[in-house]
Design an enzyme around this catalytic site. Structure first.
Site, mmCIF file in Angstrom:
data_model
loop_
_atom_site.group_PDB
_atom_site.id
_atom_site.type_symbol
_atom_site.label_atom_id
_atom_site.label_comp_id
_atom_site.label_asym_id
_atom_site.label_seq_id
_atom_site.Cartn_x
_atom_site.Cartn_y
_atom_site.Cartn_z
ATOM 1 N N ASN A 1 0.880 -1.169 0.000
ATOM 2 C CA ASN A 1 0.000 0.000 0.000
ATOM 3 C C ASN A 1 0.918 1.219 0.000
ATOM 4 O OD1 ASN A 1 -1.836 1.992 0.466
ATOM 5 N ND2 ASN A 1 -2.728 1.075 2.302
ATOM 6 N N ARG B 1 -2.421 -2.142 -3.636
ATOM 7 C CA ARG B 1 -3.627 -1.334 -3.503
ATOM 8 C C ARG B 1 -3.498 -0.166 -4.479
ATOM 9 N NH1 ARG B 1 -5.005 3.150 0.861
ATOM 10 N NH2 ARG B 1 -7.116 3.567 0.160
ATOM 11 N N HIS C 1 -12.820 2.865 -0.635
ATOM 12 C CA HIS C 1 -12.857 1.879 0.453
ATOM 13 C C HIS C 1 -13.487 0.569 -0.004
ATOM 14 C CE1 HIS C 1 -13.006 5.174 3.833
ATOM 15 N NE2 HIS C 1 -11.765 4.807 3.591
ATOM 16 N N LEU D 1 -15.620 3.210 9.295
ATOM 17 C CA LEU D 1 -15.418 4.456 10.038
ATOM 18 C C LEU D 1 -13.998 4.513 10.582
ATOM 19 C CD1 LEU D 1 -18.770 4.396 12.084
ATOM 20 C CD2 LEU D 1 -18.384 5.295 9.776
ATOM 21 N N GLY D 2 -13.102 5.107 9.824
ATOM 22 C CA GLY D 2 -11.732 5.346 10.295
ATOM 23 C C GLY D 2 -11.483 6.831 10.169
ATOM 24 N N ASN D 3 -10.244 7.210 9.888
ATOM 25 C CA ASN D 3 -9.991 8.627 9.643
ATOM 26 C C ASN D 3 -10.738 9.076 8.394
ATOM 27 O OD1 ASN D 3 -8.819 10.890 10.614
ATOM 28 N ND2 ASN D 3 -6.744 10.091 10.458
ATOM 29 N N ARG E 1 -12.137 15.651 6.655
ATOM 30 C CA ARG E 1 -12.902 15.949 5.431
ATOM 31 C C ARG E 1 -14.351 16.256 5.778
ATOM 32 N NH1 ARG E 1 -11.313 10.537 2.478
ATOM 33 N NH2 ARG E 1 -9.243 10.472 3.381
ATOM 34 N N ASP F 1 -8.860 12.867 16.282
ATOM 35 C CA ASP F 1 -8.716 11.566 16.930
ATOM 36 C C ASP F 1 -9.970 11.312 17.773
ATOM 37 O OD1 ASP F 1 -8.137 9.516 18.826
ATOM 38 O OD2 ASP F 1 -6.012 9.778 18.362
ATOM 39 N N MET F 2 -10.740 10.280 17.398
ATOM 40 C CA MET F 2 -12.021 10.037 18.053
ATOM 41 C C MET F 2 -11.874 9.777 19.546
ATOM 42 S SD MET F 2 -15.204 10.129 17.841
ATOM 43 C CE MET F 2 -15.797 10.255 16.164
ATOM 44 N N GLU G 1 -8.103 -4.825 5.184
ATOM 45 C CA GLU G 1 -8.024 -4.593 3.737
ATOM 46 C C GLU G 1 -6.854 -5.344 3.137
ATOM 47 O OE1 GLU G 1 -8.977 -0.328 2.479
ATOM 48 O OE2 GLU G 1 -8.777 -0.194 4.634
#
Ligand code: ADP
Length: 412
Positions: free
Chosen positions: A17, A103, A192, A221-223, A253, A294-295, A396
């Site tokens: 990747n 990827r 994705h 649900l990531g960054n 975003r 950062d969640m 992934e």
């Protein structure tokens, strides 16, 4: 499914990747999906590049090293990975590579599935550069470097967009002059895809039902974050569009906005279109509202009554809930809602808020199950809930490895 490949064939697959200044890699042993080596090179082209490498020693324990040196380009990066792998006893794995999976972010309308790389494929990926100006060039550099480093190993491009190529025209067109589609390839592509496909397959395995029979709403649900409506294993809609900016609110975003907003801001502030593009991609989303993306930090600040952190969390979850409702309608009901990605897998509060008030749709979370962390695929719905709510760890890279093997075998 991934498990069957391993039982029939003993093989190593390298998954790559590549970003503009980084290379992430994993070697998979497909007999048991174990990872004898993985790592990342960062800051390629800068005075000091770094390499973190983790590998499985002969005694069955993992070891890790961090190194720094100057790496001018991706080609040197590959040489570094090869050298370090050999130094750490992985020569056999590299000598016996069955394939390399790359990827690739944008496959446009050309690539509907993973594809064995040849000159024509490289040219087509290059044609797609205007659609992904930051990503596709980095992917190409890695492909060309890997072809030089491993000329005898078959290589496969696995596209982020391919899984969503099954979207019907009424879902992928924008209501703008139709000629823009013909002239400039303006349409929704979605991203994705590998992750949405992976969790769909995993969900079918978990539920013990054929994927063909399932209607699924998948939430990565990531960054970066996106939702997909998956009918019988085929994506029929997804929240990202021409670029990965559309749809859900993300770390930095904005997701869906009024398309007039950039013009309004340009008029009012004098900002250039480039600056606004950067702002919407890098300074918006959760970060734009509360200063953090950062969640974990956002949740802990929200719990301490930080108003903007709480607002960003509410907005993030509200947007997801709207997409669950929309995709429920699009699919005509759903068998399961699936959470994956760093936030989807770990943030119980986010899952709770996304599903709150959806009992009318048959979506109902069991608080205790939701609050019990686990690294395994699991269900967190109430036992009486007609719709399953699943948490499935993203992988992934494994999906790329599996698709690489499937593609090489199919081409033989
Ligand atoms: P990327 O899109 O960069 O691959 P990830 O899938 O790794 O992103 O997800 C990163 C996000 O997951 C970050 O917002 C991070 O805060 C969040 N995250 C990771 N662990 C937790 C946790 N335990 N609780 C809440 N959020 C978490």
């Amino acid at each position: 499914m991934s498990a069957t490949i391993g039982t029939e064939f003993n093989m190593n697959v390298l998954v790559i990747n590549s970003g503009s200044s980084s290379i992430k890699y994993q070697i998979f042993n497909m007999s048991d999906n174990s990872v004898p080596a993985s790592g990342v090179i960062e800051r390629i082209g800068e005075p000091q590049s770094s390499l973190k490498h983790r590998w499985l020693k002969a005694d069955g324990e993992y070891a890790e090293i961090s190194l720094t040196q100057y790496v001018a380009d991706h080609k040197e990066g590959f040489q570094w990975i090869t050298d370090v792998s050999e130094d750490t006893g992985l020569t056999k794995q590299l000598k016996e590579l069955f394939g390399i999976g790359h990827r690739v972010v944008h496959g446009g309308e050309i690539f509907h599935e993973p594809t064995v790389i040849n000159e024509k494929v490289i040219a087509a990926i290059r044609e797609m550069v205007p659609l992904a100006p930051l990503h596709n060039p980095a992917n190409l550099v890695a492909i060309e470097a890997a072809l030089k480093a491993y000329p005898d190993v078959p290589q496969v491009a696995v596209f982020d967009t391919a899984f969503h190529q099954t979207m019907p025209p009424h879902a992928f067109h924008y209501a703008v002059p139709y000629e823009l589609y013909n002239k400039y390839n303006v349409r929704r592509y979605g991203f994705h895809g590998t992750s949405h496909q992976f969790v769909s397959r995993q969900a079918a395995a978990y539920l013990g039902r054929p994927l063909k029979e399932l209607d699924l709403i998948t939430l990565h649900l990531g960054n970066g974050a996106s939702a997909a409506a998956v009918k019988g294993g085929r994506s029929i809609d997804t929240s990202m569009g021409l670029t990965p900016l559309e749809g859900l609110i993300m770390g930095t975003r904005c997701g869906d906005i009024d398309p007039s907003l950039p013009f309004y801001i340009a008029q009012r502030s004098g900002m250039s279109m480039n600056d606004i593009d950067k702002m919407l991609n890098k300074e918006s989303g959760l970060k734009g509202i509360c200063g953090a993306n950062d969640m974990r930090e956002i949740i802990s600040r929200a719990e301490e009554n930080d108003v903007l952190a709480a607002l960003s969390l509410d907005m993030f979850c509200y947007r997801i809930k709207k997409y669950i409702g929309a995709y429920y309608a699009v699919l005509g009901g759903t068998d399961a809602v699936i959470f994956t990605g760093g936030i989807g897998e770990n943030a119980a509060l986010v899952r709770k808020k996304c599903c709150e008030g959806l009992d009318g749709l048959g979506v109902s979370i069991d608080t205790e199950k939701n609050n019990s962390p686990s690294g395994e695929a699991r269900e967190i719905n109430r036992s009486a809930s007609p719709v399953k709510v699943l948490v499935i760890p993203a992988n992934e890279e494994l999906e790329i490895a599996v698709q690489t093997v499937e593609t090489i075998l199919a081409a033989k």
